[in-house]
Design an enzyme around this catalytic site. Sequence first.
Site, PDB file in Angstrom:
ATOM      1  N   LYS A 199      83.718  65.893  38.306  1.00 51.60           N
ATOM      2  CA  LYS A 199      84.649  66.322  38.649  1.00 51.60           C
ATOM      3  C   LYS A 199      84.920  65.554  40.070  1.00 51.60           C
ATOM      4  O   LYS A 199      85.952  64.841  40.436  1.00 51.60           O
ATOM      5  CB  LYS A 199      84.992  67.755  38.923  1.00 51.60           C
ATOM      6  N   GLU A 205      72.836  63.888  40.362  1.00 46.18           N
ATOM      7  CA  GLU A 205      72.247  63.847  39.243  1.00 46.18           C
ATOM      8  C   GLU A 205      73.103  63.008  38.280  1.00 46.18           C
ATOM      9  O   GLU A 205      72.524  62.242  37.645  1.00 46.18           O
ATOM     10  CB  GLU A 205      72.239  65.256  38.395  1.00 46.18           C
ATOM     11  N   GLY A 258      84.971  73.359  36.812  1.00 44.66           N
ATOM     12  CA  GLY A 258      84.248  72.633  36.179  1.00 44.66           C
ATOM     13  C   GLY A 258      83.568  73.407  34.933  1.00 44.66           C
ATOM     14  O   GLY A 258      83.383  72.930  33.872  1.00 44.66           O
ATOM     15  N   ARG A 259      83.284  74.746  35.021  1.00 43.15           N
ATOM     16  CA  ARG A 259      82.918  75.500  33.997  1.00 43.15           C
ATOM     17  C   ARG A 259      83.708  75.889  32.960  1.00 43.15           C
ATOM     18  O   ARG A 259      83.850  76.580  32.060  1.00 43.15           O
ATOM     19  CB  ARG A 259      82.160  76.712  34.472  1.00 43.15           C
ATOM     20  N   GLU A 344      78.051  82.025  37.690  1.00 40.48           N
ATOM     21  CA  GLU A 344      78.724  81.234  38.926  1.00 40.48           C
ATOM     22  C   GLU A 344      80.039  81.554  39.376  1.00 40.48           C
ATOM     23  O   GLU A 344      80.397  81.540  40.429  1.00 40.48           O
ATOM     24  CB  GLU A 344      78.787  79.657  38.310  1.00 40.48           C
ATOM     25  N   HIS A 374      60.604  87.159  18.249  1.00 37.57           N
ATOM     26  CA  HIS A 374      59.383  86.903  18.227  1.00 37.57           C
ATOM     27  C   HIS A 374      58.666  86.459  19.400  1.00 37.57           C
ATOM     28  O   HIS A 374      57.672  86.012  19.863  1.00 37.57           O
ATOM     29  CB  HIS A 374      58.927  85.622  17.375  1.00 37.57           C
ATOM     30  N   LYS A 498      71.921  71.712  47.540  1.00 41.02           N
ATOM     31  CA  LYS A 498      72.572  70.231  47.033  1.00 41.02           C
ATOM     32  C   LYS A 498      72.525  69.450  48.603  1.00 41.02           C
ATOM     33  O   LYS A 498      71.996  68.505  48.467  1.00 41.02           O
ATOM     34  CB  LYS A 498      73.695  70.223  46.334  1.00 41.02           C
TER      35      LYS A 498
END
Length: 528
Positions: A199, A205, A258-259, A344, A374, A498
């Site tokens: 965005k 990253e 973004g999400r 978030e 398990h 960040k």
Amino acid sequence: MSQTPHNQTPYVDRDAHFAKLEELAGVAVSIETLFKTEPNRIDNFVMREGPLRADFSKQQISAAARDALLSMAAGCQLDEWRAKLFAGETVNTSEDRAVLHMALRGVGGTHDIQKDVEAMRKKIVKFANRIRKDGVFKNIVHIGIGGSDLGPRLVADAFEASAEQALTLRFAENVDGASVNDAVKGLDPKETLAIVVSKSFGTQETKMNGNAVRAWLTEALGDKAGDHMLAVTANRDGAQEFGIPASQIFDFWDWVGGRYSVWSAVGLSLQIAYGPKVFAEFLKGAKRMDEHFRDQPLAENLPVMLAMVGVWNRNALGFTSQAVIPYARRLRKFSAFLQQLEMESNGKRITRDGKEAGLTCPIIWGDEGTNGQHAFFQWLHQGTPGAPVDFVAVLKDHEDRADHHRALLANCFAQSEALMLGKPEWKVREDLGERDDVDTLAPQKTFPGNRPSTTITLDELSPFALGHLIALYEHKVFVQGVIWNVNSFDQWGVELGKVLATTILSEIENGDAGDHDASTAALMALLK
């Protein structure tokens, strides 16, 4: 509609509503007892909308508690907030923005916004169809992180259930070099298209992985490498500075968080890999849930019920976490997707008014069933304090393995029953019989039961049903944000780490010793 300025919150006596919930929690009876005393419990606590059925009957919520939760939703002015959301008013108050991701599905937004959305959609459909028809590109590498990765990755897994002609789709998200190495391993650069999704186009990253893939392409293709790279962003200038030509940039807008962005051009890789028609069905499924949430009264509203059950478990019963267990391998990223969507959005300790909030979003966690049985199901059944569970299951077998599917669903349904009923100590003692160690062993083999769960079933894992499911949880988040009086659409908590990471990386690369605490300084010294 209230005329309160968007940067102020109308007064709501939330304390009175929370006090009522605590009062009801204090006299709550077991879930098993509720089934005996409320003969219409299934009718009252099971809701269906389209291909989705949600069974809330195994929650520790009486009819009286449900009514109090609905009264709380009304008292917190949910109707007014919902109207503001769909009208495109500023509900992201700290950033002074409207929240219009529903417009990407054709719901809400101004005429101009819908024109922009439709123009971008047509551009993407035309491009995706051309790529698929030309047959030059057989592989897509999607480069992004957070909302630019989790949504597309979840959807890609699910689309595989009904895909007929899919291209290879890989993802590079983590700054760990293994992520980009795995993404390009075994691919032919001549047949690979890379899509850099960010965005802001400032995410460390994503830019590092984008540069790494560009170097991989350049090594094989030379000057033609640029023809194999696209960008999806709200920062067109940033993408061009990165080296993506303007004609190869697909836009989305700052009113898309973004999400919440998988519905936008962020889904370009999905449309190329699986086809625009499949993606269009995905949008339609979400649109139907949008319309349900917008139009239905609170008492008949599925996202409202899902949200208020969560409020009850968090604020009345005091649970600190919420497990989400998809009994569908192709939904295995659903828990991770919800971690970002919910934590978030509502992982906030300060209200819209700048005051201390009470208990807000619980920890969201989980894994696919039956794997979790398990591992952490021991804790769910006998640990303290346990956690409510959302089970998510698909009724139709998409893998042509009917015996596997029956076993999968049997396990899902059995776990919800076992969490509710448990196994009392008297029954354990009866099973053990006359043993010398019965007094020691019986308590260890006792299951307390009365552990709440919701079971959500999809008729099939179609793109439509997937869109329906994701939009359900999106609207759940909005409702809970209204109840807790937090802004669900900013994410200031993401920023500090960040910023510090950028500083530390610069110091590591330049050999500088910055001003840090002793522990951080010692860790940085390990790299010298």
